[in-house]
Design an enzyme around this catalytic site. Sequence first.
Site, PDB file in Angstrom:
ATOM      1  N   CYS A 107       0.790  -1.234   0.000  1.00  0.00           N
ATOM      2  CA  CYS A 107       0.000   0.000   0.000  1.00  0.00           C
ATOM      3  C   CYS A 107       0.827   1.292   0.000  1.00  0.00           C
ATOM      4  O   CYS A 107       0.431   2.249  -0.694  1.00  0.00           O
ATOM      5  CB  CYS A 107      -1.026   0.001   1.133  1.00  0.00           C
ATOM      6  SG  CYS A 107      -0.620  -0.938   2.581  1.00  0.00           S
ATOM      7  N   ARG A 113       7.976 -10.652   5.537  1.00  0.00           N
ATOM      8  CA  ARG A 113       7.904 -10.442   6.983  1.00  0.00           C
ATOM      9  C   ARG A 113       8.675 -11.570   7.672  1.00  0.00           C
ATOM     10  O   ARG A 113       8.531 -12.735   7.295  1.00  0.00           O
ATOM     11  CB  ARG A 113       6.450 -10.428   7.459  1.00  0.00           C
ATOM     12  CG  ARG A 113       5.672  -9.271   6.842  1.00  0.00           C
ATOM     13  CD  ARG A 113       4.259  -9.198   7.311  1.00  0.00           C
ATOM     14  NE  ARG A 113       3.466  -8.356   6.417  1.00  0.00           N
ATOM     15  CZ  ARG A 113       2.154  -8.366   6.348  1.00  0.00           C
ATOM     16  NH1 ARG A 113       1.464  -9.176   7.137  1.00  0.00           N
ATOM     17  NH2 ARG A 113       1.516  -7.586   5.515  1.00  0.00           N
ATOM     18  N   GLN A 147       0.717 -11.008  -2.477  1.00  0.00           N
ATOM     19  CA  GLN A 147      -0.665 -10.593  -2.235  1.00  0.00           C
ATOM     20  C   GLN A 147      -1.325 -10.169  -3.548  1.00  0.00           C
ATOM     21  O   GLN A 147      -0.702  -9.517  -4.378  1.00  0.00           O
ATOM     22  CB  GLN A 147      -0.701  -9.416  -1.256  1.00  0.00           C
ATOM     23  CG  GLN A 147      -0.275  -9.778   0.158  1.00  0.00           C
ATOM     24  CD  GLN A 147      -0.358  -8.582   1.089  1.00  0.00           C
ATOM     25  OE1 GLN A 147       0.199  -7.528   0.800  1.00  0.00           O
ATOM     26  NE2 GLN A 147      -1.034  -8.745   2.213  1.00  0.00           N
ATOM     27  N   ASP A 150      -3.046  -7.781  -4.332  1.00  0.00           N
ATOM     28  CA  ASP A 150      -3.366  -6.502  -3.704  1.00  0.00           C
ATOM     29  C   ASP A 150      -3.989  -5.525  -4.685  1.00  0.00           C
ATOM     30  O   ASP A 150      -3.621  -5.490  -5.858  1.00  0.00           O
ATOM     31  CB  ASP A 150      -2.070  -5.880  -3.171  1.00  0.00           C
ATOM     32  CG  ASP A 150      -2.150  -5.574  -1.694  1.00  0.00           C
ATOM     33  OD1 ASP A 150      -3.275  -5.518  -1.178  1.00  0.00           O
ATOM     34  OD2 ASP A 150      -1.097  -5.401  -1.072  1.00  0.00           O
ATOM     35  N   HIS A 170      -5.637  -1.253  -4.443  1.00  0.00           N
ATOM     36  CA  HIS A 170      -6.009  -0.102  -3.629  1.00  0.00           C
ATOM     37  C   HIS A 170      -6.833   0.844  -4.472  1.00  0.00           C
ATOM     38  O   HIS A 170      -6.446   1.202  -5.585  1.00  0.00           O
ATOM     39  CB  HIS A 170      -4.759   0.586  -3.072  1.00  0.00           C
ATOM     40  CG  HIS A 170      -3.983  -0.320  -2.173  1.00  0.00           C
ATOM     41  ND1 HIS A 170      -2.940  -1.102  -2.624  1.00  0.00           N
ATOM     42  CD2 HIS A 170      -4.129  -0.617  -0.852  1.00  0.00           C
ATOM     43  CE1 HIS A 170      -2.475  -1.825  -1.620  1.00  0.00           C
ATOM     44  NE2 HIS A 170      -3.180  -1.546  -0.541  1.00  0.00           N
ATOM     45  N   LYS A 172     -12.003  -3.553   8.826  1.00  0.00           N
ATOM     46  CA  LYS A 172     -11.997  -4.395   7.630  1.00  0.00           C
ATOM     47  C   LYS A 172     -13.155  -5.378   7.644  1.00  0.00           C
ATOM     48  O   LYS A 172     -13.779  -5.628   8.682  1.00  0.00           O
ATOM     49  CB  LYS A 172     -10.676  -5.143   7.513  1.00  0.00           C
ATOM     50  CG  LYS A 172     -10.325  -5.998   8.731  1.00  0.00           C
ATOM     51  CD  LYS A 172      -8.979  -6.683   8.562  1.00  0.00           C
ATOM     52  CE  LYS A 172      -8.644  -7.540   9.781  1.00  0.00           C
ATOM     53  NZ  LYS A 172      -7.521  -8.454   9.558  1.00  0.00           N
ATOM     54  N   HIS A 197      -8.440  -0.916   0.714  1.00  0.00           N
ATOM     55  CA  HIS A 197      -7.484  -2.002   0.481  1.00  0.00           C
ATOM     56  C   HIS A 197      -8.310  -3.273   0.230  1.00  0.00           C
ATOM     57  O   HIS A 197      -9.271  -3.524   0.963  1.00  0.00           O
ATOM     58  CB  HIS A 197      -6.613  -2.269   1.706  1.00  0.00           C
ATOM     59  CG  HIS A 197      -5.902  -1.075   2.261  1.00  0.00           C
ATOM     60  ND1 HIS A 197      -4.529  -0.978   2.294  1.00  0.00           N
ATOM     61  CD2 HIS A 197      -6.366   0.070   2.828  1.00  0.00           C
ATOM     62  CE1 HIS A 197      -4.180   0.164   2.869  1.00  0.00           C
ATOM     63  NE2 HIS A 197      -5.282   0.813   3.203  1.00  0.00           N
TER      64      HIS A 197
END
Length: 646
Positions: A337, A366, A384, A386, A388, A472, A518
């Site tokens: 993000c 991570r 991900q 992902d 946005h 979320k 997100h």
Amino acid sequence: MINITLPDRSIKEYPKESTPMDIAKSISEGLARNVISAKFNDTVVETTTPLTKDGSLVLYTWNNPEGKKAFWHSTSHIVAQALENLYPGIKLTIGPAIENGFYYDVDFGEHTVSEKDFPMIEKRAMEIARGKHNYKMRPVSKADALAFYKSQHNEYKVELIENLEDGTITFCDHDTFTDLCRGGHIPNTGIVKAIKILSVAGAYWRGNENNPQLTRVYGISFPKQKELTEYLELLEEAKKRDHRKLGKELELFTFSKKVGQGLPLWLPKGAALRERLEDFLKKAQKKAGYEMVVTPHIGQKELYVTSGHYAKYGQDSFQPIHTPKEDEEFLLKPMNCPHHCEIFNSRPFSYRELPKRYAEFGTVYRYEQSGELHGLTRVRGFTQDDAHIFCTHDQLDQEFKNVIDLSLYVLGSLGFDDFTAQVSIRDLDTPEKYIGSVENWEKAEKAIINAAEAKGLDFVIEKGEAAFYGPKLDFMIKDALGRSWQLGTIQVDYNLPERFELTYKGSDNEEHRPVMIHRAPFGSMERFIALLLEHTGGNFPLWLIPEQAIVLPVSEKHEKYAKKVLNSLENNEIRALIDNRNETVGKKIREAEMNKIPFMLIVGDSEEKDGTISVRRHGGGDLGAIRISEFAHLVTKEINSTLKSF
């Protein structure tokens, strides 16, 4: 008298100091026989707790998740007592209920516990359970609590008590056993009819690798022996479906010590599977107005300081990458993000150009503890799906609903039909966990709840489960074994646009702050594929599976016709291969079954003569000899029945 509000919103009057069990008996004897736990004014209480004021009461049975939690936590006390009986001098720490069962962390000192000891522990625990000992809570002063555990030389309980306030400390007693406990128990030990010790593992005290290592004893219990038997059968089926086992057998992915723990390597079949999943989502995203972007795997430390990710993940993540330039630091990106915020910031936008929907299959990193790594479900590098969305406040409601539609399409196309939605909001008691203003949080939470209601989702609200930057909506699916998993997430964020000073020019010619959504329908490709493997047992939907058919020539002389069949299949966009090894057809069929290939196409003299193929379905089912065009139609029809257009 006190007024008690029941879940159906009816209000009934009861004598002061009535217990939840008294109230259950007043409703029905059947309910009273089954009640094992209760909640009064959002606080878990015992069924024997006297109620002294007006309030709302919920009664729980074994069939409620809260009831199971009380049941399993109560059993952890029984097992802890059994362990103390069998291994004198051990030090108990904590024993919570978990999603399936419970664990107790124990410092066994000089004792060792292994699988061969499980029957002995179970036998002693069941002897205690059959005593039908009542669970009794009692308040204890801090001084007395410390004195009790200091006399037992239990530094772990002492540490816990030192962090508690006087007047909030309680002990739970049953039989000859006493434990530091906040409460939430079944009425007595006799309700537990079956106990199974499942495994033991190492666990650091309070999850800190600098602390002593304890032994974590995992177990589960049931109110009926039959339910334990069924659960153990389910565990055996789960072992067969373990994605690590299937991933190896189906040659999808592997791990290498030289590459590093938690960093999966995708083999050709697995890479093809990932690519098809990506193409599937990209096609739907394109129709929904998304634009694909690509961002680097690293970013300057300042980027993640601005976003708040460094404060959240920095201490527990991979260490900074230092360049030859003095004081220049980069980090492996923990999230996509911040990069997408900077893409939005790359040029000015007008309200007429919004919403902007940026999507990326971006790999993030991570540093998970080695003891927490687990196949593809817990890794250190994952991709991900992902995206946005940057939109105006007026567009938020519709954009959020559109993302719900996309998420439902993804889950439905992959056979995840049994799910509930979870709205994750702040815990108002721990505001330090979150960034941003209270006003923005309230707006974001309201937007999610309104959209979920408008879409008719079956949802629950969970306090304290929000991301640090916003609330979320998570999709909690049940797999073929009845296990719950979180798949797909949608988040509303007012905070990152502020931190990155994102703006657009409104119709009033003034600068305004966009709202950010997100979303990741898969969540992560690695975890999603792991759960899909276990849900399907490796029998993927026909549109997704790496090899849809295998051609099995009866002998070497039929190979030429087999190649002709393969060519026709490829022209019909059917993924297939030929097994031309010098083996019997029976052996080839058995191995194709093990490899989960949906269709086996046998070709011999009669098939070559008639221009047909003999079709056998995975799992049994002989479809007979048919023409290739008929088979292609069969495959297309089945794919279209499961893979609808978005």
